[in-house]
Design a protein around this motif. Structure first.
Motif, PDB file in Angstrom:
ATOM      1  N   ASP A 194      -2.680   7.687 -15.377  1.00 32.14           N
ATOM      2  CA  ASP A 194      -1.338   7.328 -15.823  1.00 32.14           C
ATOM      3  C   ASP A 194      -1.248   7.673 -17.298  1.00 32.14           C
ATOM      4  O   ASP A 194      -1.855   6.984 -18.144  1.00 32.14           O
ATOM      5  N   LEU A 195      -0.537   8.751 -17.616  1.00 32.12           N
ATOM      6  CA  LEU A 195      -0.414   9.215 -18.992  1.00 32.12           C
ATOM      7  C   LEU A 195       0.871   8.666 -19.592  1.00 32.12           C
ATOM      8  O   LEU A 195       1.966   8.969 -19.122  1.00 32.12           O
ATOM      9  N   HIS A 196       0.721   7.874 -20.642  1.00 30.87           N
ATOM     10  CA  HIS A 196       1.861   7.281 -21.327  1.00 30.87           C
ATOM     11  C   HIS A 196       2.033   7.982 -22.674  1.00 30.87           C
ATOM     12  O   HIS A 196       1.133   7.956 -23.522  1.00 30.87           O
ATOM     13  N   LEU A 197       3.173   8.621 -22.848  1.00 28.75           N
ATOM     14  CA  LEU A 197       3.511   9.279 -24.115  1.00 28.75           C
ATOM     15  C   LEU A 197       4.414   8.332 -24.886  1.00 28.75           C
ATOM     16  O   LEU A 197       5.552   8.069 -24.487  1.00 28.75           O
ATOM     17  N   ILE A 198       3.904   7.824 -25.994  1.00 34.26           N
ATOM     18  CA  ILE A 198       4.556   6.726 -26.712  1.00 34.26           C
ATOM     19  C   ILE A 198       5.149   7.242 -28.012  1.00 34.26           C
ATOM     20  O   ILE A 198       4.427   7.707 -28.904  1.00 34.26           O
ATOM     21  N   VAL A 212       3.016   9.751 -30.141  1.00 41.21           N
ATOM     22  CA  VAL A 212       3.801  10.938 -30.484  1.00 41.21           C
ATOM     23  C   VAL A 212       4.743  10.594 -31.626  1.00 41.21           C
ATOM     24  O   VAL A 212       5.494   9.619 -31.560  1.00 41.21           O
ATOM     25  N   TRP A 213       4.730  11.422 -32.679  1.00 44.14           N
ATOM     26  CA  TRP A 213       5.657  11.194 -33.787  1.00 44.14           C
ATOM     27  C   TRP A 213       7.098  11.242 -33.274  1.00 44.14           C
ATOM     28  O   TRP A 213       7.456  12.100 -32.459  1.00 44.14           O
ATOM     29  N   GLY A 214       7.927  10.375 -33.772  1.00 43.66           N
ATOM     30  CA  GLY A 214       9.326  10.350 -33.355  1.00 43.66           C
ATOM     31  C   GLY A 214       9.443   9.969 -31.900  1.00 43.66           C
ATOM     32  O   GLY A 214       9.016   8.895 -31.476  1.00 43.66           O
ATOM     33  N   ASP A 215      10.016  10.856 -31.106  1.00 44.22           N
ATOM     34  CA  ASP A 215      10.207  10.624 -29.682  1.00 44.22           C
ATOM     35  C   ASP A 215       9.675  11.833 -28.916  1.00 44.22           C
ATOM     36  O   ASP A 215       9.910  12.979 -29.334  1.00 44.22           O
ATOM     37  N   PRO A 216       8.981  11.618 -27.796  1.00 39.77           N
ATOM     38  CA  PRO A 216       8.391  12.760 -27.067  1.00 39.77           C
ATOM     39  C   PRO A 216       9.410  13.767 -26.540  1.00 39.77           C
ATOM     40  O   PRO A 216       9.024  14.877 -26.161  1.00 39.77           O
ATOM     41  N   SER A 217      10.685  13.401 -26.522  1.00 40.96           N
ATOM     42  CA  SER A 217      11.683  14.309 -25.959  1.00 40.96           C
ATOM     43  C   SER A 217      12.303  15.241 -26.996  1.00 40.96           C
ATOM     44  O   SER A 217      13.026  16.170 -26.622  1.00 40.96           O
ATOM     45  N   LYS A 275      -5.401   4.297 -17.422  1.00 45.10           N
ATOM     46  CA  LYS A 275      -4.188   4.424 -18.218  1.00 45.10           C
ATOM     47  C   LYS A 275      -4.530   5.028 -19.577  1.00 45.10           C
ATOM     48  O   LYS A 275      -5.276   4.438 -20.364  1.00 45.10           O
ATOM     49  N   LEU A 276      -3.976   6.212 -19.827  1.00 43.57           N
ATOM     50  CA  LEU A 276      -4.197   6.934 -21.075  1.00 43.57           C
ATOM     51  C   LEU A 276      -2.910   6.944 -21.878  1.00 43.57           C
ATOM     52  O   LEU A 276      -1.828   7.161 -21.337  1.00 43.57           O
ATOM     53  N   ALA A 277      -3.021   6.716 -23.187  1.00 40.90           N
ATOM     54  CA  ALA A 277      -1.846   6.746 -24.060  1.00 40.90           C
ATOM     55  C   ALA A 277      -2.055   7.747 -25.185  1.00 40.90           C
ATOM     56  O   ALA A 277      -3.151   7.859 -25.746  1.00 40.90           O
ATOM     57  N   LEU A 278      -0.998   8.486 -25.499  1.00 40.36           N
ATOM     58  CA  LEU A 278      -0.956   9.368 -26.654  1.00 40.36           C
ATOM     59  C   LEU A 278       0.207   8.939 -27.529  1.00 40.36           C
ATOM     60  O   LEU A 278       1.304   8.648 -27.023  1.00 40.36           O
TER      61      LEU A 278
END
Length: 251
Positions: free
Chosen positions: A3-7, A108-113, A103-106
């Motif tokens: 489960d990759l969570h891009l935060i 991300v500066w700002g927003d991943p989108s 569960k893996l989290a990365l």
């Protein structure tokens, strides 16, 4: 299953973290932090600070060296190769630290989108056969931080906004579709390529951080100041993250 969570973590200020971001970080089994070389050591230090501020449980934090983008290839080819190398680095870290899934989290500066390639890199892992679910936790963007710092609205009444890059601004000029432009990823102060008359600019660097720098005014008056300030700050810190909004008068 991974489960990759891009935060999305905002622009470097731990106070930009949402409650959802903090909860997701604490629920993760592993957070990966990329190192980008000595001249950008502040970036890993900020991620470390964010982890120290937000984490209260047993989430593991592992640092790894981020591959560098080739300077010898055309831009698009260099980016594709770079993304492939980053995906391989992620896969190696996952194999080493989450061999049975989790569960893996990365962070991300700002927003991943918004003008970030983390989602595109994650897709490379899925294409490569890794069993993965991707979840995004939205964050405060540099655009939000910029308009808040200058206390201005993003758009004029009933008018559109166009978000673009410095490279496209240099190559194509001011597009006809909008009277307001937000320009990101501009290391060359591409606003200097425009006829400056009738344009107001709001610029910001290190938004939300102690070294935040802001300049605003008519482009004819402050364009040179912004270019000089940006160069001086980059020399001082070894890196810079900045963004600017320009508004063109239609009268």
């Amino acid at each position: 299953m991974i489960d990759l969570h891009l935060i999305g973590i905002g622009t470097g200020n731990p106070e930009h973290l949402t409650l959802a971001a903090i909860t997701t970080m604490n629920d993760a089994d592993l957070i990966l932090l990329p190192r980008k070389g000595d001249r950008k050591s502040d970036l890993i230090d900020l991620r470390r600070l964010i982890c120290e501020t937000a984490l209260t449980g047993a989430t593991r934090v592992v640092e790894f060296d981020l591959p560098e983008r080739s300077a010898d290839l055309p831009y698009i080819d260099a980016v594709h190769g770079w993304h492939d190398a980053i995906a391989e680095a992620w896969a190696a870290q996952i194999a080493a630290h989450l061999p049975s899934g989790g569960k893996l989290a990365l962070l991300v500066w700002g927003d991943p989108s918004l003008y970030d390639s983390t989602l595109r890199i994650a897709e490379r892992l899925i294409v490569g056969g890794m069993d993965m679910r991707i979840r995004v936790v939205p964050g405060i963007t540099s655009i939000q931080a910029l308009t808040a710092a200058h206390a201005i609205p993003l758009n004029t009444l009933a008018s559109p906004v166009l978000i673009t890059t410095g490279r496209r601004l240099r190559e194509e000029g001011w597009p006809d579709a909008a009277d307001t432009l937000v320009v990101m990823l501009d290391g060359d102060c591409s606003f200097q390529s425009l006829p400056p008359e009738g344009i107001t600019i709001w610029w910001g660097a290190y938004l939300g951080m102690p070294q935040e720098a802001l300049v605003q005014g008519a482009l004819t008056d402050v364009g040179g100041t912004i270019a000089e300030t940006r160069a001086a700050l980059r020399r001082q810190h070894g890196w810079i993250m900045d963004v600017y909004l320009m508004r063109r008068s239609l009268t």
